[in-house]
Design an enzyme around this catalytic site. Sequence first.
Site, PDB file in Angstrom:
ATOM      1  N   GLY A 229      81.644  53.763  -5.498  1.00 42.22           N
ATOM      2  CA  GLY A 229      80.421  52.734  -5.188  1.00 42.22           C
ATOM      3  C   GLY A 229      79.189  52.984  -5.826  1.00 42.22           C
ATOM      4  O   GLY A 229      78.710  53.937  -5.768  1.00 42.22           O
TER       5      GLY A 229
ATOM      6  N   HIS B 229      84.507  49.249   0.866  1.00 41.14           N
ATOM      7  CA  HIS B 229      85.699  49.977   0.679  1.00 41.14           C
ATOM      8  C   HIS B 229      86.634  48.969  -0.087  1.00 41.14           C
ATOM      9  O   HIS B 229      87.221  49.700  -0.924  1.00 41.14           O
ATOM     10  CB  HIS B 229      86.210  50.805   1.920  1.00 41.14           C
ATOM     11  CG  HIS B 229      85.224  51.931   2.398  1.00 41.14           C
ATOM     12  ND1 HIS B 229      84.913  51.863   3.758  1.00 41.14           N
ATOM     13  CD2 HIS B 229      84.350  52.953   1.948  1.00 41.14           C
ATOM     14  CE1 HIS B 229      83.909  52.882   3.930  1.00 41.14           C
ATOM     15  NE2 HIS B 229      83.776  53.359   3.019  1.00 41.14           N
TER      16      HIS B 229
ATOM     17  N   ALA C 245      86.449  54.238   8.450  1.00 45.24           N
ATOM     18  CA  ALA C 245      85.525  53.351   9.019  1.00 45.24           C
ATOM     19  C   ALA C 245      85.555  52.185   7.827  1.00 45.24           C
ATOM     20  O   ALA C 245      84.560  51.858   7.573  1.00 45.24           O
ATOM     21  CB  ALA C 245      84.359  53.933   9.663  1.00 45.24           C
ATOM     22  N   LEU C 246      86.804  51.805   7.498  1.00 43.42           N
ATOM     23  CA  LEU C 246      86.799  50.884   6.494  1.00 43.42           C
ATOM     24  C   LEU C 246      85.876  49.607   6.483  1.00 43.42           C
ATOM     25  O   LEU C 246      85.983  49.053   7.642  1.00 43.42           O
ATOM     26  CB  LEU C 246      88.309  50.665   5.929  1.00 43.42           C
ATOM     27  CG  LEU C 246      89.011  52.039   5.891  1.00 43.42           C
ATOM     28  CD1 LEU C 246      90.470  51.409   5.078  1.00 43.42           C
ATOM     29  CD2 LEU C 246      88.297  52.722   4.597  1.00 43.42           C
ATOM     30  N   HIS C 247      85.380  49.368   5.665  1.00 44.01           N
ATOM     31  CA  HIS C 247      84.678  47.979   5.549  1.00 44.01           C
ATOM     32  C   HIS C 247      84.813  47.080   3.997  1.00 44.01           C
ATOM     33  O   HIS C 247      85.466  47.536   3.303  1.00 44.01           O
ATOM     34  CB  HIS C 247      83.181  48.016   5.761  1.00 44.01           C
ATOM     35  CG  HIS C 247      82.701  49.029   4.840  1.00 44.01           C
ATOM     36  ND1 HIS C 247      82.185  49.123   3.665  1.00 44.01           N
ATOM     37  CD2 HIS C 247      82.017  50.321   5.252  1.00 44.01           C
ATOM     38  CE1 HIS C 247      81.556  50.012   3.119  1.00 44.01           C
ATOM     39  NE2 HIS C 247      81.522  51.050   4.133  1.00 44.01           N
TER      40      HIS C 247
ATOM     41  N   LYS D 232      76.920  51.862  -4.321  1.00 46.38           N
ATOM     42  CA  LYS D 232      75.924  52.081  -3.298  1.00 46.38           C
ATOM     43  C   LYS D 232      75.439  53.621  -3.124  1.00 46.38           C
ATOM     44  O   LYS D 232      74.429  53.618  -2.738  1.00 46.38           O
ATOM     45  CB  LYS D 232      76.918  51.722  -1.897  1.00 46.38           C
ATOM     46  CG  LYS D 232      76.313  52.235  -0.715  1.00 46.38           C
ATOM     47  CD  LYS D 232      75.322  51.470  -0.093  1.00 46.38           C
ATOM     48  CE  LYS D 232      74.971  51.761   1.508  1.00 46.38           C
ATOM     49  NZ  LYS D 232      75.125  53.009   1.854  1.00 46.38           N
TER      50      LYS D 232
ATOM     51  N   GLN E 155      79.955  68.143   3.641  1.00 45.20           N
ATOM     52  CA  GLN E 155      78.824  67.166   3.155  1.00 45.20           C
ATOM     53  C   GLN E 155      77.987  66.807   4.059  1.00 45.20           C
ATOM     54  O   GLN E 155      76.980  65.935   3.568  1.00 45.20           O
ATOM     55  CB  GLN E 155      79.397  65.988   2.191  1.00 45.20           C
ATOM     56  CG  GLN E 155      80.090  64.950   3.044  1.00 45.20           C
ATOM     57  CD  GLN E 155      80.891  63.947   2.225  1.00 45.20           C
ATOM     58  OE1 GLN E 155      81.757  64.264   1.167  1.00 45.20           O
ATOM     59  NE2 GLN E 155      80.237  62.763   2.014  1.00 45.20           N
TER      60      GLN E 155
ATOM     61  N   SER F  97      79.630  52.256   6.764  1.00 42.62           N
ATOM     62  CA  SER F  97      80.227  52.534   8.087  1.00 42.62           C
ATOM     63  C   SER F  97      79.089  52.808   9.053  1.00 42.62           C
ATOM     64  O   SER F  97      79.211  52.810  10.180  1.00 42.62           O
ATOM     65  CB  SER F  97      80.935  53.990   7.617  1.00 42.62           C
ATOM     66  OG  SER F  97      81.775  53.626   6.559  1.00 42.62           O
ATOM     67  N   ARG F  98      77.796  53.420   8.528  1.00 43.21           N
ATOM     68  CA  ARG F  98      76.852  53.877   9.326  1.00 43.21           C
ATOM     69  C   ARG F  98      75.933  52.692  10.184  1.00 43.21           C
ATOM     70  O   ARG F  98      75.496  52.879  11.014  1.00 43.21           O
ATOM     71  CB  ARG F  98      75.840  54.813   8.697  1.00 43.21           C
ATOM     72  CG  ARG F  98      76.427  55.999   8.378  1.00 43.21           C
ATOM     73  CD  ARG F  98      75.284  57.217   7.834  1.00 43.21           C
ATOM     74  NE  ARG F  98      75.840  58.522   7.853  1.00 43.21           N
ATOM     75  CZ  ARG F  98      76.418  59.187   6.867  1.00 43.21           C
ATOM     76  NH1 ARG F  98      76.405  58.751   5.868  1.00 43.21           N
ATOM     77  NH2 ARG F  98      76.856  60.429   7.034  1.00 43.21           N
TER      78      ARG F  98
HETATM   79  P1  AMP Z   1      81.900  56.355   2.157  1.00 49.47           P
HETATM   80  O1  AMP Z   1      83.028  56.196   3.069  1.00 49.47           O
HETATM   81  O2  AMP Z   1      80.743  55.962   2.732  1.00 49.47           O
HETATM   82  O3  AMP Z   1      81.937  57.817   1.748  1.00 49.47           O
HETATM   83  O4  AMP Z   1      81.891  55.409   1.066  1.00 49.47           O
HETATM   84  C1  AMP Z   1      83.467  55.550   0.280  1.00 49.47           C
HETATM   85  C2  AMP Z   1      83.214  54.916  -1.167  1.00 49.47           C
HETATM   86  O5  AMP Z   1      82.783  53.572  -0.919  1.00 49.47           O
HETATM   87  C3  AMP Z   1      81.920  55.401  -1.999  1.00 49.47           C
HETATM   88  O6  AMP Z   1      82.341  55.627  -3.228  1.00 49.47           O
HETATM   89  C4  AMP Z   1      80.877  54.639  -1.583  1.00 49.47           C
HETATM   90  O7  AMP Z   1      79.789  54.347  -2.587  1.00 49.47           O
HETATM   91  C5  AMP Z   1      81.653  53.285  -1.537  1.00 49.47           C
HETATM   92  N1  AMP Z   1      80.860  52.254  -0.664  1.00 49.47           N
HETATM   93  C6  AMP Z   1      80.149  52.346   0.587  1.00 49.47           C
HETATM   94  N2  AMP Z   1      79.722  51.323   0.916  1.00 49.47           N
HETATM   95  C7  AMP Z   1      79.924  50.350  -0.391  1.00 49.47           C
HETATM   96  C8  AMP Z   1      79.101  49.059  -0.393  1.00 49.47           C
HETATM   97  N3  AMP Z   1      78.457  48.457   0.477  1.00 49.47           N
HETATM   98  N4  AMP Z   1      79.728  48.496  -1.373  1.00 49.47           N
HETATM   99  C9  AMP Z   1      80.449  49.078  -2.531  1.00 49.47           C
HETATM  100  N5  AMP Z   1      80.856  50.279  -2.329  1.00 49.47           N
HETATM  101  C10 AMP Z   1      80.579  51.120  -1.376  1.00 49.47           C
END
Ligand code: AMP
Length: 283
Positions: free
Chosen positions: A147, A37, A32-34, A149, A61, A186-187
Amino acid sequence: MQIITEPRQMQAIAEKLRLNRQLIGVVMTMGALHEGHLSLVKLAQETAGIVILTIFVNPRQFGVNEDLHRYPKPFEKDLSLAKAAGVDYLFAPEAGSIYPENYQTTIECGALAERFEGALRPGHFSGVVTVVTKLFNITKPNIAIFGEKDAQQLAIIRQLVDDLNMDIKIIGAPIVRDETGLAVSSRNSYLSSQERNAATILYQGICHAARRVADQERDLRAIACEIEQMIRSTEGCRPDYVSFVDEKTFNPVEIAEAGKEYRLLLAAWSGTVRLIDNAKILG
Ligand code: AMP
């Protein structure tokens, strides 16, 4: 961009890249790339020659009552975003090839994983470090970008790499926010427009903290209470925790020392959606 689903094939490619002295950078995601990512991908491109992006919604997880089954999986959209971003290899395995039938091993975390997200989501960080370790072994990176985040996750992964002598450079990437200050996630797609508006209270809390500390307020516990109150008085919102911590140990800090950096951690619900955020605050 080459798409790979089998761990052995990814490993063989990574091994060849390393033999050819290519520097591999990995970005691990649940898809759910944004923009968040994609900022990690950009950082990986700036620091490594080859970028591997992994997409894997890691069942280990998620807690039993969490959102594993409704987690968004817009795979075709992810493919085009990854391609447009210039990703070299996309590794997107099925759960069965990461955790085959006789899978048994789990990595245990230490004290860093006991508080905050770890306390509220039992087993979460153990699931994270186990899959991160597997993905390190599969993609063989020189550099990995995570991130800020997920600040506690980043600290735990730095600890993992140190503790287990992994020869991988971990880079933390700044939080990407939308125009309202809401950290991109993504959420966020679960949020109704009303919940999304309400969710900006987390960023308002961060701004409040920065102002209070700049105005010489030293009592961080008091500031955290003010932010919790701000969240509680926002319709549909309730805090899980708001706390200032030491950047390295994640131990809560109550009184700020001038010139020292702290991290403010926030977790709160907007409606049925749980959000986390954080910021560095200079004492
Ligand atoms: P996720 O897909 O949510 O597991 O995130 C994958 C990676 O993207 C993790 O290292 C997160 O910390 C990073 N990430 C998610 N959201 C953000 C954001 N808004 N800014 C920077 N990095 C992010």
